[in-house]
Design an enzyme around this catalytic site. Structure first.
Site, PDB file in Angstrom:
ATOM      1  N   HIS A  17      37.636  40.629  43.300  1.00 43.20           N
ATOM      2  CA  HIS A  17      37.946  39.379  42.592  1.00 43.20           C
ATOM      3  C   HIS A  17      38.936  38.537  43.399  1.00 43.20           C
ATOM      4  CE1 HIS A  17      38.355  36.896  38.920  1.00 43.20           C
ATOM      5  NE2 HIS A  17      39.601  36.735  39.340  1.00 43.20           N
ATOM      6  N   GLU A  18      40.019  39.165  43.851  1.00 34.23           N
ATOM      7  CA  GLU A  18      41.028  38.421  44.597  1.00 34.23           C
ATOM      8  C   GLU A  18      40.513  37.986  45.962  1.00 34.23           C
ATOM      9  OE1 GLU A  18      43.554  37.367  43.096  1.00 34.23           O
ATOM     10  OE2 GLU A  18      43.272  38.614  41.314  1.00 34.23           O
ATOM     11  N   HIS A  21      38.797  34.623  45.629  1.00 32.09           N
ATOM     12  CA  HIS A  21      39.736  33.494  45.683  1.00 32.09           C
ATOM     13  C   HIS A  21      40.199  33.252  47.122  1.00 32.09           C
ATOM     14  CE1 HIS A  21      39.906  33.209  41.374  1.00 32.09           C
ATOM     15  NE2 HIS A  21      40.480  34.380  41.214  1.00 32.09           N
TER      16      HIS A  21
END
Length: 366
Positions: A17-18, A21
């Site tokens: 997920h990170e 980003h």
């Protein structure tokens, strides 16, 4: 080891997920000064040319840090590569990239599982229906049903070795609200009879708070080609995604009946550990399901989540100017406190439930 494996899966999903980003920001030339897996004290760190990479003590979390939010940053406030100085579309791509990364990862994991395990060919049915109580407050659990039990008969009617057993049992439960029914249970090598009374659900049907699945084992075959794998993975992904959305919809429309099924980190790790104990390849299914759930939760328009930030961007795009920062900060901080409070509540609740199941802990207090 199975618990550590489940925790590792959750850590990987957060990392994915990170990374979504991070990659979305760096690919657009947006400045990123921190990338961290976990929260709390720093265990390992590496200072890159632009970004500090760190691994922290508590792995169930992570963040991507931007100079915009760093009061010690020496980047000029008017630098065009600061996230806040980019157009709305650029920022929206960065914020939504974590969700997109989790969805892509879930699909790839499903494809990998099909490639390793094979394509389901058929089911070898055995008599009965496998059951699992949804929580300790359910009618089923209170009546004595436990995870892994097999229901062999309901009200004297045998459940045959076929795909008709589960619908038959479901019908008997749903058509007997507030009426006692009798179940013949098999637990390992022993059989016993239990009686329980389904509660009247909101839809007027009987409910006992139990998950049903066929008492069957799958037979697999090797895939014919990579295209078959990717096609079946897409179908499976769609089923899981739609099913997860439906579950969130029921939580909103029928909160009283479904709130008890909400799980926190402790119960999620417990489920993952059990799957790993049964078969390590099951961790791939676990990873895909949790990754889809993580994506959908994060896209909800709630403060402190990616969806909340996207909602602010949508309002900014419609207004032509951003919402005042003090309002955004107030909403985000309030949302963060509520989410942390919910997380702590679930952890305490589930830890208490797990502790109550350990006989040696109970004896300490006798």
């Amino acid at each position: 080891m199975s618990v550590l494996a489940a925790i590792a899966v959750l850590a990987v999903l957060i990392l994915v997920h990170e990374l979504g980003h991070f990659v979305a920001a760096r690919s657009q030339g947006i400045l990123v000064n921190r990338f961290s897996l976990g929260f709390g004290p720093v265990l390992l760190k590496y200072q890159g040319k632009q970004t500090e990479y760190a691994v922290r003590a508590f792995p169930l979390g992570g963040f991507v840090g931007f100079p915009d939010d760093d009061p010690d940053s020496d980047v000029p406030p008017n630098d065009p590569n600061l996230l806040r100085n980019r157009p709305v579309l650029d920022r929206a791509i960065v914020i939504s990239a974590g969700v997109i990364a989790n969805l892509i990862f879930a699909y790839l994991v499903l494809a990998l599982q099909l490639g390793i395990v094979g394509i389901p060919k058929e089911l070898n049915y055995q008599a009965g229906v496998a059951v699992q109580p949804v929580n300790q407050e359910s009618v089923a659990y209170q009546a004595g049903i436990r995870e892994g039990d097999i229901i062999l008969a309901v009200n004297g009617q045998e459940l045959p070795a076929s795909d008709k057993s589960t619908p038959l049992l479901t019908k008997e439960i749903q058509t007997h609200p507030n009426q006692q029914i009798e179940l013949k249970i098999q637990r390992q090598d022993q059989q016993q009879t239990l009686k329980l009374t389904p509660k009247l659900g909101a839809d007027g049907k009987g409910v006992v708070g139990v998950a049903l699945s066929p008492n069957a084992t799958a037979v697999y075959r090797r895939p014919n080609s990579p295209f078959e794998i990717f096609g079946l993975a897409a179908t499976r992904f769609q089923q899981l995604f739609v099913g997860t959305l439906s579950g969130f919809g029921q939580l909103i429309t029928n909160f009283q009946q479904t709130a008890g099924q909400v799980s926190g980190p402790v119960n999620i790790v417990k489920i993952g550990a059990k799957l790993a104990d049964d078969n390590s390849v099951n961790l791939l299914s676990f990873a895909a399901i949790i990754s889809i759930n993580l994506a959908i939760i994060n896209i909800l328009p709630l403060p402190a989540l990616d969806g909340g930030q996207l909602a602010f961007l949508l309002i900014e795009g419609l207004r032509g100017k951003p919402i005042p920062s003090r309002i955004q900060e107030g909403v985000m901080q309030t949302g963060l406190v509520l989410l942390l409070g919910l997380g702590i509540f679930l952890i305490v609740k589930e830890t208490t439930q797990l502790t109550s199941q350990l006989e040696w802990v109970q004896k300490l207090f006798q």
